[in-house]
Design an enzyme around this catalytic site. Sequence first.
Site, PDB file in Angstrom:
ATOM      1  N   ASN A 123       0.909  -1.241  -0.109  1.00 29.65           N
ATOM      2  CA  ASN A 123      -0.121   0.147   0.012  1.00 29.65           C
ATOM      3  C   ASN A 123       0.724   1.372   0.053  1.00 29.65           C
ATOM      4  O   ASN A 123       1.539   1.616   1.164  1.00 29.65           O
ATOM      5  CB  ASN A 123      -0.982   0.213   1.133  1.00 29.65           C
ATOM      6  CG  ASN A 123      -1.746   1.269   1.619  1.00 29.65           C
ATOM      7  OD1 ASN A 123      -1.881   1.996   0.244  1.00 29.65           O
ATOM      8  ND2 ASN A 123      -2.156   1.518   2.618  1.00 29.65           N
ATOM      9  N   LYS A 128       0.025   4.410  -0.216  1.00 28.49           N
ATOM     10  CA  LYS A 128      -0.517   5.330   0.567  1.00 28.49           C
ATOM     11  C   LYS A 128      -0.332   6.744  -0.534  1.00 28.49           C
ATOM     12  O   LYS A 128      -0.531   6.585  -1.717  1.00 28.49           O
ATOM     13  CB  LYS A 128       0.042   5.828   2.019  1.00 28.49           C
ATOM     14  CG  LYS A 128      -0.033   4.388   2.628  1.00 28.49           C
ATOM     15  CD  LYS A 128       0.212   4.588   3.936  1.00 28.49           C
ATOM     16  CE  LYS A 128       0.310   3.316   4.852  1.00 28.49           C
ATOM     17  NZ  LYS A 128       0.194   3.500   6.339  1.00 28.49           N
ATOM     18  N   HIS A 174      -9.229   1.147   5.001  1.00 28.80           N
ATOM     19  CA  HIS A 174      -8.205   1.385   5.617  1.00 28.80           C
ATOM     20  C   HIS A 174      -8.243   2.178   6.806  1.00 28.80           C
ATOM     21  O   HIS A 174      -9.209   3.197   6.584  1.00 28.80           O
ATOM     22  CB  HIS A 174      -7.219   1.729   4.613  1.00 28.80           C
ATOM     23  CG  HIS A 174      -5.810   1.720   5.196  1.00 28.80           C
ATOM     24  ND1 HIS A 174      -5.364   2.728   6.189  1.00 28.80           N
ATOM     25  CD2 HIS A 174      -4.793   1.030   4.983  1.00 28.80           C
ATOM     26  CE1 HIS A 174      -3.964   2.535   6.331  1.00 28.80           C
ATOM     27  NE2 HIS A 174      -3.760   1.410   5.787  1.00 28.80           N
ATOM     28  N   GLU A 203      -6.829   4.784   7.903  1.00 25.09           N
ATOM     29  CA  GLU A 203      -6.600   5.869   7.269  1.00 25.09           C
ATOM     30  C   GLU A 203      -8.058   6.647   6.701  1.00 25.09           C
ATOM     31  O   GLU A 203      -8.128   7.741   6.514  1.00 25.09           O
ATOM     32  CB  GLU A 203      -5.374   6.224   6.502  1.00 25.09           C
ATOM     33  CG  GLU A 203      -4.012   5.885   7.526  1.00 25.09           C
ATOM     34  CD  GLU A 203      -2.975   5.623   6.728  1.00 25.09           C
ATOM     35  OE1 GLU A 203      -2.864   5.714   5.655  1.00 25.09           O
ATOM     36  OE2 GLU A 203      -2.095   5.062   7.543  1.00 25.09           O
ATOM     37  N   GLU A 260      -5.242  -4.804  10.936  1.00 22.39           N
ATOM     38  CA  GLU A 260      -4.223  -3.808  11.188  1.00 22.39           C
ATOM     39  C   GLU A 260      -4.532  -3.116  12.182  1.00 22.39           C
ATOM     40  O   GLU A 260      -5.260  -1.917  12.394  1.00 22.39           O
ATOM     41  CB  GLU A 260      -4.176  -2.753  10.123  1.00 22.39           C
ATOM     42  CG  GLU A 260      -4.226  -3.450   8.569  1.00 22.39           C
ATOM     43  CD  GLU A 260      -3.553  -2.642   7.679  1.00 22.39           C
ATOM     44  OE1 GLU A 260      -2.446  -2.821   6.819  1.00 22.39           O
ATOM     45  OE2 GLU A 260      -4.172  -1.497   7.389  1.00 22.39           O
ATOM     46  N   GLY A 314       2.540   2.447  10.606  1.00 24.85           N
ATOM     47  CA  GLY A 314       3.346   3.516  10.336  1.00 24.85           C
ATOM     48  C   GLY A 314       4.272   3.936  11.425  1.00 24.85           C
ATOM     49  O   GLY A 314       4.783   4.988  11.803  1.00 24.85           O
ATOM     50  N   SER A 357       3.647  -1.990  10.412  1.00 26.55           N
ATOM     51  CA  SER A 357       4.982  -2.041  10.475  1.00 26.55           C
ATOM     52  C   SER A 357       5.583  -3.302  10.072  1.00 26.55           C
ATOM     53  O   SER A 357       6.626  -3.606  10.959  1.00 26.55           O
ATOM     54  CB  SER A 357       5.310  -1.331  11.857  1.00 26.55           C
ATOM     55  OG  SER A 357       4.879  -0.287  12.090  1.00 26.55           O
TER      56      SER A 357
HETATM   57  C1  PEP Z   1      -0.630  -0.006   5.802  1.00 26.91           C
HETATM   58  O1  PEP Z   1      -0.644   0.820   5.094  1.00 26.91           O
HETATM   59  O2  PEP Z   1      -1.718  -0.781   5.442  1.00 26.91           O
HETATM   60  C2  PEP Z   1       0.474  -0.333   6.745  1.00 26.91           C
HETATM   61  C3  PEP Z   1       0.215  -1.174   7.449  1.00 26.91           C
HETATM   62  O3  PEP Z   1       1.328   0.566   7.081  1.00 26.91           O
HETATM   63  P1  PEP Z   1       2.916   0.323   7.570  1.00 26.91           P
HETATM   64  O4  PEP Z   1       3.428  -1.007   6.967  1.00 26.91           O
HETATM   65  O5  PEP Z   1       3.774   1.538   6.955  1.00 26.91           O
HETATM   66  O6  PEP Z   1       2.532   0.300   9.082  1.00 26.91           O
END
Ligand code: PEP
Length: 245
Positions: free
Chosen positions: A10, A12, A90, A92, A160, A166, A206
């Site tokens: 992803n 983003k 997601h 976000e 998640e 992040g 992460s």
């Molecule tokens: C994500 O964007 O779904 C995500 C898990 O980001 P990151 O791996 O950067 O934590």
Amino acid sequence: MMRRKFVAGNWKMNGNLAALAELDAIGASLEATVDVAIAVPATLIHPAAARAKFPIGAEDVHGQDSGAHTGDVSVPMVKEAGANFSIVGHSERRQGHGETDADVKAKAEACRRHGLDAILCVGETLEQRSAGEAEAVVTAQVLASLPDGAGGDWLAIAYEPIWAIGTGQVATVADVEAMHAAIRAALVKALGEETGQAIRLLYGGSVTAENAPGLLHAAEVDGALVGGASLTAAKFVPIIRAAIA
Ligand code: PEP
């Protein structure tokens, strides 16, 4: 049940045309036993899909096919651009844009109507985890966001935890296993044994080359949704390798 491992990226709100060179190196490092896909910003779907040797997806779509929704893009639009799938729900989007479980369900159903795969995201906040509510919150999110016609041939669910996205703070393997078992049980109860077992469960938050081997071979973990570490082949390819059975 044997489910193929699935490593999804992803990007983003990152990347540009020059960054698409990373897709070449990732495409050169695919593994026969691992499904790989990357969701990119809407403006990059067309050039990315034309270039990549693996599925490219959208990071979000609207639940309706067209209309007065300034700034949104629909499933037919991203499909025409070359997307094979979309992320929906997601955190976000849920947090930053007020998306509800009903919105997320509608987005996933729009994907199905048009033959796109979907990765449906769920996850709890740190406050909810600290209060001991994580499993109840997440399984409720899964059930309320679950599209009609849910099936393992087109839908994956990404767990998640919001506090792990992040932040560099990764959930423990034991926490991920416990949550995935709870999600699996909820899916089997809602959809029956066959369909409930067929839907792949990804962990996201992460994920890196260092922690991927442990996470990707944990019980009920069928893959990963990777944000930051999907931006370069140097970081993403080792995660694909870690998923090899
Ligand atoms: C994500 O964007 O779904 C995500 C898990 O980001 P990151 O791996 O950067 O934590």
